[in-house]
Design a protein around this motif. Structure first.
Motif, PDB file in Angstrom:
ATOM      1  N   TYR A 152       0.828  -1.202   0.000  1.00  0.00           N
ATOM      2  CA  TYR A 152       0.000   0.000   0.000  1.00  0.00           C
ATOM      3  C   TYR A 152       0.866   1.256   0.000  1.00  0.00           C
ATOM      4  O   TYR A 152       0.555   2.242  -0.668  1.00  0.00           O
ATOM      5  CB  TYR A 152      -0.923   0.008   1.230  1.00  0.00           C
ATOM      6  CG  TYR A 152      -1.983  -1.061   1.206  1.00  0.00           C
ATOM      7  CD1 TYR A 152      -3.207  -0.841   0.583  1.00  0.00           C
ATOM      8  CD2 TYR A 152      -1.770  -2.296   1.805  1.00  0.00           C
ATOM      9  CE1 TYR A 152      -4.189  -1.823   0.563  1.00  0.00           C
ATOM     10  CE2 TYR A 152      -2.751  -3.285   1.795  1.00  0.00           C
ATOM     11  CZ  TYR A 152      -3.952  -3.042   1.173  1.00  0.00           C
ATOM     12  OH  TYR A 152      -4.918  -4.013   1.149  1.00  0.00           O
ATOM     13  N   LEU A 153       1.947   1.218   0.780  1.00  0.00           N
ATOM     14  CA  LEU A 153       2.837   2.386   0.853  1.00  0.00           C
ATOM     15  C   LEU A 153       3.515   2.675  -0.478  1.00  0.00           C
ATOM     16  O   LEU A 153       3.877   3.809  -0.764  1.00  0.00           O
ATOM     17  CB  LEU A 153       3.927   2.145   1.904  1.00  0.00           C
ATOM     18  CG  LEU A 153       3.631   2.553   3.354  1.00  0.00           C
ATOM     19  CD1 LEU A 153       4.809   2.179   4.238  1.00  0.00           C
ATOM     20  CD2 LEU A 153       3.340   4.040   3.461  1.00  0.00           C
ATOM     21  N   GLU A 154       3.690   1.627  -1.283  1.00  0.00           N
ATOM     22  CA  GLU A 154       4.463   1.768  -2.514  1.00  0.00           C
ATOM     23  C   GLU A 154       3.633   2.243  -3.700  1.00  0.00           C
ATOM     24  O   GLU A 154       4.080   2.218  -4.830  1.00  0.00           O
ATOM     25  CB  GLU A 154       5.144   0.424  -2.836  1.00  0.00           C
ATOM     26  CG  GLU A 154       6.206   0.064  -1.807  1.00  0.00           C
ATOM     27  CD  GLU A 154       6.681  -1.376  -1.891  1.00  0.00           C
ATOM     28  OE1 GLU A 154       7.856  -1.618  -1.599  1.00  0.00           O
ATOM     29  OE2 GLU A 154       5.878  -2.257  -2.247  1.00  0.00           O
ATOM     30  N   ARG A 155       2.407   2.686  -3.445  1.00  0.00           N
ATOM     31  CA  ARG A 155       1.591   3.240  -4.532  1.00  0.00           C
ATOM     32  C   ARG A 155       0.831   4.459  -4.029  1.00  0.00           C
ATOM     33  O   ARG A 155       0.786   4.737  -2.831  1.00  0.00           O
ATOM     34  CB  ARG A 155       0.618   2.180  -5.063  1.00  0.00           C
ATOM     35  CG  ARG A 155      -0.470   1.782  -4.071  1.00  0.00           C
ATOM     36  CD  ARG A 155      -1.451   0.801  -4.687  1.00  0.00           C
ATOM     37  NE  ARG A 155      -2.542   0.464  -3.777  1.00  0.00           N
ATOM     38  CZ  ARG A 155      -3.639   1.197  -3.624  1.00  0.00           C
ATOM     39  NH1 ARG A 155      -3.796   2.329  -4.296  1.00  0.00           N
ATOM     40  NH2 ARG A 155      -4.598   0.818  -2.782  1.00  0.00           N
ATOM     41  N   GLU A 156       0.228   5.181  -4.944  1.00  0.00           N
ATOM     42  CA  GLU A 156      -0.542   6.373  -4.603  1.00  0.00           C
ATOM     43  C   GLU A 156      -2.019   6.024  -4.413  1.00  0.00           C
ATOM     44  O   GLU A 156      -2.527   5.060  -4.973  1.00  0.00           O
ATOM     45  CB  GLU A 156      -0.421   7.405  -5.739  1.00  0.00           C
ATOM     46  CG  GLU A 156       0.985   7.944  -5.963  1.00  0.00           C
ATOM     47  CD  GLU A 156       1.460   8.832  -4.835  1.00  0.00           C
ATOM     48  OE1 GLU A 156       0.636   9.591  -4.289  1.00  0.00           O
ATOM     49  OE2 GLU A 156       2.650   8.742  -4.482  1.00  0.00           O
ATOM     50  N   GLY A 157      -2.711   6.821  -3.608  1.00  0.00           N
ATOM     51  CA  GLY A 157      -4.164   6.765  -3.570  1.00  0.00           C
ATOM     52  C   GLY A 157      -4.786   5.700  -2.687  1.00  0.00           C
ATOM     53  O   GLY A 157      -5.965   5.382  -2.854  1.00  0.00           O
ATOM     54  N   SER A 158      -4.033   5.151  -1.730  1.00  0.00           N
ATOM     55  CA  SER A 158      -4.590   4.120  -0.857  1.00  0.00           C
ATOM     56  C   SER A 158      -5.406   4.747   0.268  1.00  0.00           C
ATOM     57  O   SER A 158      -4.882   5.518   1.070  1.00  0.00           O
ATOM     58  CB  SER A 158      -3.468   3.261  -0.264  1.00  0.00           C
ATOM     59  OG  SER A 158      -3.961   2.481   0.805  1.00  0.00           O
ATOM     60  N   SER A 159      -6.691   4.366   0.355  1.00  0.00           N
ATOM     61  CA  SER A 159      -7.525   4.866   1.452  1.00  0.00           C
ATOM     62  C   SER A 159      -7.086   4.249   2.777  1.00  0.00           C
ATOM     63  O   SER A 159      -7.240   4.868   3.836  1.00  0.00           O
ATOM     64  CB  SER A 159      -9.004   4.552   1.184  1.00  0.00           C
ATOM     65  OG  SER A 159      -9.214   3.167   1.011  1.00  0.00           O
ATOM     66  N   LEU A 160      -6.522   3.036   2.738  1.00  0.00           N
ATOM     67  CA  LEU A 160      -6.027   2.391   3.959  1.00  0.00           C
ATOM     68  C   LEU A 160      -4.846   3.171   4.534  1.00  0.00           C
ATOM     69  O   LEU A 160      -4.777   3.412   5.746  1.00  0.00           O
ATOM     70  CB  LEU A 160      -5.624   0.944   3.675  1.00  0.00           C
ATOM     71  CG  LEU A 160      -5.069   0.154   4.863  1.00  0.00           C
ATOM     72  CD1 LEU A 160      -6.114   0.022   5.972  1.00  0.00           C
ATOM     73  CD2 LEU A 160      -4.588  -1.226   4.416  1.00  0.00           C
ATOM     74  N   ILE A 161      -3.918   3.585   3.685  1.00  0.00           N
ATOM     75  CA  ILE A 161      -2.774   4.374   4.149  1.00  0.00           C
ATOM     76  C   ILE A 161      -3.248   5.709   4.724  1.00  0.00           C
ATOM     77  O   ILE A 161      -2.758   6.161   5.766  1.00  0.00           O
ATOM     78  CB  ILE A 161      -1.762   4.613   3.005  1.00  0.00           C
ATOM     79  CG1 ILE A 161      -1.109   3.285   2.583  1.00  0.00           C
ATOM     80  CG2 ILE A 161      -0.705   5.634   3.410  1.00  0.00           C
ATOM     81  CD1 ILE A 161      -0.282   2.619   3.669  1.00  0.00           C
ATOM     82  N   TYR A 162      -4.216   6.326   4.072  1.00  0.00           N
ATOM     83  CA  TYR A 162      -4.783   7.590   4.569  1.00  0.00           C
ATOM     84  C   TYR A 162      -5.299   7.405   5.991  1.00  0.00           C
ATOM     85  O   TYR A 162      -5.034   8.217   6.890  1.00  0.00           O
ATOM     86  CB  TYR A 162      -5.904   8.030   3.628  1.00  0.00           C
ATOM     87  CG  TYR A 162      -6.486   9.402   3.898  1.00  0.00           C
ATOM     88  CD1 TYR A 162      -6.158  10.489   3.083  1.00  0.00           C
ATOM     89  CD2 TYR A 162      -7.390   9.613   4.934  1.00  0.00           C
ATOM     90  CE1 TYR A 162      -6.710  11.751   3.311  1.00  0.00           C
ATOM     91  CE2 TYR A 162      -7.939  10.869   5.172  1.00  0.00           C
ATOM     92  CZ  TYR A 162      -7.597  11.925   4.361  1.00  0.00           C
ATOM     93  OH  TYR A 162      -8.139  13.179   4.597  1.00  0.00           O
TER      94      TYR A 162
END
Length: 326
Positions: free
Chosen positions: A126-136
């Motif tokens: 998830y950290l290695e891409r843009e736009g993750s709602s989980l990371i947000y």
């Protein structure tokens, strides 16, 4: 007008149904994509008087259309984590504060005050891409925890192992939120005996490992971390709320989400509790997109409104959140 304060203050089934029907009419009037879908089903919005009569938008529409219920500026665009060559979903969010209120209240309902925990996150894919709602969400929970030890880990497993053992032995309450394959990688490197740590898996092998049934996966994780139960989070790009499992893969929803189980042969028919079918989600936090989503997950609903995720429909794209193939 439907206020978010009403949505997040729901305390009864009658209240839920009343607000859900209001949200349906609002989205029918204001969401072009949803209205066209309803019209294809010959839905007369004035005759919809129950949850079962509401049309549920197939989740695939988030891959091909802009699913929005107002004309406000887009504040956040959340995207799904597709495998190479697959089309990803996008959720256009016109008011990110609703998402924040949803996951903060949802977390608090099941786990209490976030400041009671150190939050550690092992979410490399998830950290290695843009736009993750989980990371947000996790980034915000880390900040709200107010602990300097809270934070993300990528591939620095040795550092995470040391931190986990130190915090747990010091009696500190810890939540380790991890994507499934990364948690398995961690316990292959180190076996733990944790007393004060909650392990929460978000599901998904991301093509890194063979999919496993939940019972086998949770047994491995329990043994590896030395804990009695594994917690899980059920969420997805297309939803602004999460359900949580605190034991044995049984998920419970905050008061503004409900699950219906549809017949796998007839998407407009619902089946009794305890029977396996397709999971339909009502997420009232999706007020500005679409609150009525027909997912590609298979599951069953229990008498107390909890539910279990049992697999996926055949030929569905591999998805990232709690998808255990049967």
């Amino acid at each position: 007008m439907i206020s978010t304060s009403d949505i997040f203050a729901i305390s009864s089934q009658k209240q839920f149904e009343k607000i859900a029907l209001k949200v349906f009419r609002y989205q029918y009037e204001n969401n072009i994509v949803y209205r066209e879908f309803c019209e294809l089903l010959n839905t007369d919005s004035h005759k919809v008087k129950s949850l079962e009569q509401i049309p549920f938008l197939p989740i695939q529409f988030f891959k091909s259309h802009n699913v929005v219920s107002n004309t406000n500026a887009i504040e956040e665009t959340f995207t799904s984590s597709g495998t190479t060559g697959t089309i990803t979903s996008k959720h256009l969010v016109t008011d990110a504060s609703i998402y924040e209120e949803s996951y903060r209240k949802g977390f608090s309902q099941f786990y209490g005050n976030i400041e009671n925990y150190v939050v550690l996150a092992l979410l490399p894919s998830y950290l290695e891409r843009e736009g993750s709602s989980l990371i947000y969400m996790v980034e915000d929970l880390i900040r709200l925890s107010n602990h300097s030890e809270s934070g993300f880990y990528l591939h620095n497993h040795d550092e995470l192992i040391k931190k986990l053992i130190e915090l747990d032995q010091a009696g500190q309450n810890v939540i380790l939120i991890g994507v499934t394959y990364a948690l398995l990688d961690l316990i292959e490197k180190q076996q733990f005996q944790l007393q004060n740590t909650i392990i929460m898996e978000t599901g998904g092998m991301k093509g890194k490992r063979k999919e496993m049934i939940r019972e086998e996966l949770h047994q491995q994780l329990c043994e590896g971390f030395g804990v009695s139960v594994i917690h899980s989070e059920y969420g997805m790009t297309e939803l602004l709320s999460q359900a949580y499992s605190l034991r044995e893969g049984v998920f419970e929803c905050p008061s503004w989400i409900q699950i219906l189980i549809r017949d796998t042969e007839d998407a407009l028919t619902y089946i009794p509790q305890g029977k396996t079918g397709g999971i339909n989600v009502i997420d009232l936090a999706n007020i500005n997109s679409c609150s009525f989503i027909a997912t590609q997950d298979l599951g069953k609903k229990n008498p107390n409104n909890s539910f279990e995720v049992l697999g996926r429909f055949d030929n569905s794209d591999i998805r990232g959140c709690n998808l255990m193939v049967m």
